[in-house]
Design a protein around this motif. Structure first.
Motif, PDB file in Angstrom:
ATOM      1  N   THR A 196     102.482  92.377  43.700  1.00 31.51           N
ATOM      2  CA  THR A 196     102.383  93.069  44.990  1.00 31.51           C
ATOM      3  C   THR A 196     103.752  93.565  45.458  1.00 31.51           C
ATOM      4  OG1 THR A 196     102.455  90.905  46.114  1.00 31.51           O
ATOM      5  CG2 THR A 196     100.297  91.891  45.750  1.00 31.51           C
ATOM      6  N   HIS A 197     104.797  92.779  45.219  1.00 29.22           N
ATOM      7  CA  HIS A 197     106.147  93.241  45.564  1.00 29.22           C
ATOM      8  C   HIS A 197     106.549  94.428  44.687  1.00 29.22           C
ATOM      9  CE1 HIS A 197     106.529  89.548  47.880  1.00 29.22           C
ATOM     10  NE2 HIS A 197     107.657  90.019  48.374  1.00 29.22           N
ATOM     11  N   LYS A 198     106.163  94.387  43.438  1.00 30.54           N
ATOM     12  CA  LYS A 198     106.503  95.462  42.507  1.00 30.54           C
ATOM     13  C   LYS A 198     105.813  96.762  42.916  1.00 30.54           C
ATOM     14  CE  LYS A 198     107.123  96.058  37.519  1.00 30.54           C
ATOM     15  NZ  LYS A 198     106.955  95.402  36.200  1.00 30.54           N
ATOM     16  N   ILE A 199     104.536  96.679  43.293  1.00 29.34           N
ATOM     17  CA  ILE A 199     103.794  97.862  43.742  1.00 29.34           C
ATOM     18  C   ILE A 199     104.432  98.454  44.997  1.00 29.34           C
ATOM     19  CG2 ILE A 199     101.608  98.666  44.703  1.00 29.34           C
ATOM     20  CD1 ILE A 199     100.229  96.510  42.972  1.00 29.34           C
ATOM     21  N   ALA A 200     104.807  97.580  45.919  1.00 26.26           N
ATOM     22  CA  ALA A 200     105.362  98.033  47.200  1.00 26.26           C
ATOM     23  C   ALA A 200     106.802  98.519  47.077  1.00 26.26           C
ATOM     24  CB  ALA A 200     105.283  96.896  48.216  1.00 26.26           C
ATOM     25  N   GLY A 201     107.427  98.307  45.919  1.00 24.27           N
ATOM     26  CA  GLY A 201     108.818  98.708  45.749  1.00 24.27           C
ATOM     27  C   GLY A 201     109.786  97.802  46.476  1.00 24.27           C
ATOM     28  N   GLU A 202     109.353  96.556  46.729  1.00 25.42           N
ATOM     29  CA  GLU A 202     110.192  95.586  47.436  1.00 25.42           C
ATOM     30  C   GLU A 202     110.973  94.737  46.445  1.00 25.42           C
ATOM     31  OE1 GLU A 202     106.958  95.045  51.115  1.00 25.42           O
ATOM     32  OE2 GLU A 202     107.250  93.466  49.621  1.00 25.42           O
ATOM     33  N   ASN A 203     112.022  94.114  46.918  1.00 31.06           N
ATOM     34  CA  ASN A 203     112.833  93.255  46.069  1.00 31.06           C
ATOM     35  C   ASN A 203     112.047  92.017  45.644  1.00 31.06           C
ATOM     36  OD1 ASN A 203     115.132  94.890  46.196  1.00 31.06           O
ATOM     37  ND2 ASN A 203     115.848  93.908  48.081  1.00 31.06           N
ATOM     38  N   TYR A 204     112.198  91.638  44.394  1.00 33.88           N
ATOM     39  CA  TYR A 204     111.587  90.418  43.872  1.00 33.88           C
ATOM     40  C   TYR A 204     112.404  89.972  42.662  1.00 33.88           C
ATOM     41  CZ  TYR A 204     109.693  93.336  40.115  1.00 33.88           C
ATOM     42  OH  TYR A 204     109.580  94.188  39.042  1.00 33.88           O
ATOM     43  N   LYS A 205     112.183  88.728  42.219  1.00 35.19           N
ATOM     44  CA  LYS A 205     112.918  88.216  41.070  1.00 35.19           C
ATOM     45  C   LYS A 205     112.312  88.791  39.799  1.00 35.19           C
ATOM     46  CE  LYS A 205     114.483  83.971  38.807  1.00 35.19           C
ATOM     47  NZ  LYS A 205     114.454  82.488  38.815  1.00 35.19           N
TER      48      LYS A 205
END
Length: 346
Positions: free
Chosen positions: A314-323
């Motif tokens: 979900t972070h990857k789809i939203a373009g948000e930072n993640y590990k």
């Protein structure tokens, strides 16, 4: 509301494969510039929107209702019994759904994988991101990556450093379970699992070797026992899991399901578990109906794996930072009734 244009619609109009269309529209190699221009022109004419543009157009509503998450699993991982992966999908769907997302499961057959056939969920432009549970072929994974749709792998990793994944600590788990058997006085330990079939089997085997090496125990080739075809990866206790002529005192199995099938074969051959032979495994997940022995196993924290996978995609789809990269989830030994100390064996 106008029907969404699919990759298959463009492919049919141009007269090429869906894979070619996907590569052309996502800027991947393998398509001539003239063909890329032609495909893009047809896509524009039909009003096709790439997944990224489609997500941006609907981003406001998606913030409220979440994302459409596709889940791909090789059908050979499911088989006759309820599998570890079917249980993982159920937990993933529940976790993702609780966060407002919708999950769509699609099984990939060996034929589809061999032919690198585009999944319907991609061809129909129905999903925002893909989670692959269980290793699929590199060619198939590359095809998914070429589509431009965010992807996360679960319970496997590849040489492609751009693939984000969540895995259990198979190496340490294999090591820890073998050390557990050695601690019970066993020095004659076989490993059950077809090397090369999955990265998990390989990693658990490497952990097994490390434990043997620390105690100066030399592995025997006749005690490395296959449990499935390395090609179709389907567990097959009839053609595989052959008992060696000289028996060990213990078996370390790559999964509880394999261990259960092994125990059945041992019982047919006249051996009692754990009175005559001890059996340890990995997963702490035994589908009902395989065997009656409660197997000592390395418990996988499936809940944590699912939590990380949902967060990552979900972070990857939203373009948000993640590990980014590979996230390793630990586990622990769960003692049941399939192992006895060597001195207690009949």
């Amino acid at each position: 509301m106008a029907k969404a244009v699919k990759l298959a619609d463009i492919a049919e109009r141009v007269g090429v494969s869906i894979v070619t269309v996907s590569k052309a529209l996502s800027g991947q190699k393998g398509v001539s510039e003239s063909m890329r221009v032609r495909i893009q022109a047809v896509a524009d004419e039909l009003g096709y929107k790439q997944p990224g543009a489609y997500r941006r157009d609907l981003e406001e509503s998606r913030r409220n209702r979440g994302y459409n998450l596709g889940v791909l699993v090789g059908d050979y991982y499911l088989g006759k019994y309820e599998s570890f992966y079917s249980q993982m999908y159920q937990q993933f769907a529940a976790r993702a759904g609780a966060k407002g997302n919708f999950c769509l499961l699609e099984l990939v057959s060996s034929e589809q994988e061999k032919e690198v056939r585009v999944p319907m969920m991609i061809a129909d432009n129905r999903i925002d991101g893909i989670v692959v549970i269980g290793k699929l072929s590199d060619d198939y994974l590359n095809m998914i990556s070429d589509s431009g749709i965010p992807m996360v792998g679960v319970d496997f990793y590849t040489d492609d450093e751009s693939l984000d994944s969540v895995i259990s600590d198979s190496y340490f788990g294999g090591y820890r379970m073998t050390k557990y058997l050695i601690g019970k006085g066993h020095t004659q330990i076989a490993y059950v699992g077809t090397l090369g079939a999955t990265t998990s089997i390989n990693d658990r085997y490497m952990g097994y070797l490390k434990a043997l090496n620390e105690h100066n125990i030399h592995p025997r080739e006749d005690w490395i026992i296959e449990d499935r075809s390395p090609v179709d990866k389907i567990l097959d206790p009839v053609e595989y899991i052959k008992l060696p002529e000289e028996m060990p005192t213990a078996f370390m199995c790559n999964s509880d399901q394999t261990a259960g099938m092994l125990i059945n074969k041992l019982e047919v051959a006249g051996y009692r578990v754990p009175d005559d032979i001890s059996v340890a495994a990995y997963d702490n997940f035994l589908p009902p109906g395989i065997c009656d022995v409660r197997i000592t196993s390395y418990d996988v924290d499936m809940k944590e794996m699912v939590k990380r996978a949902v967060s990552m995609i979900t972070h990857k789809i939203a373009g948000e930072n993640y590990k980014q990269g590979t996230y390793i989830v630990g586990g622990h030994v769960v003692e049941k009734e399939s192992v006895l100390p060597r001195t207690n064996l009949a």
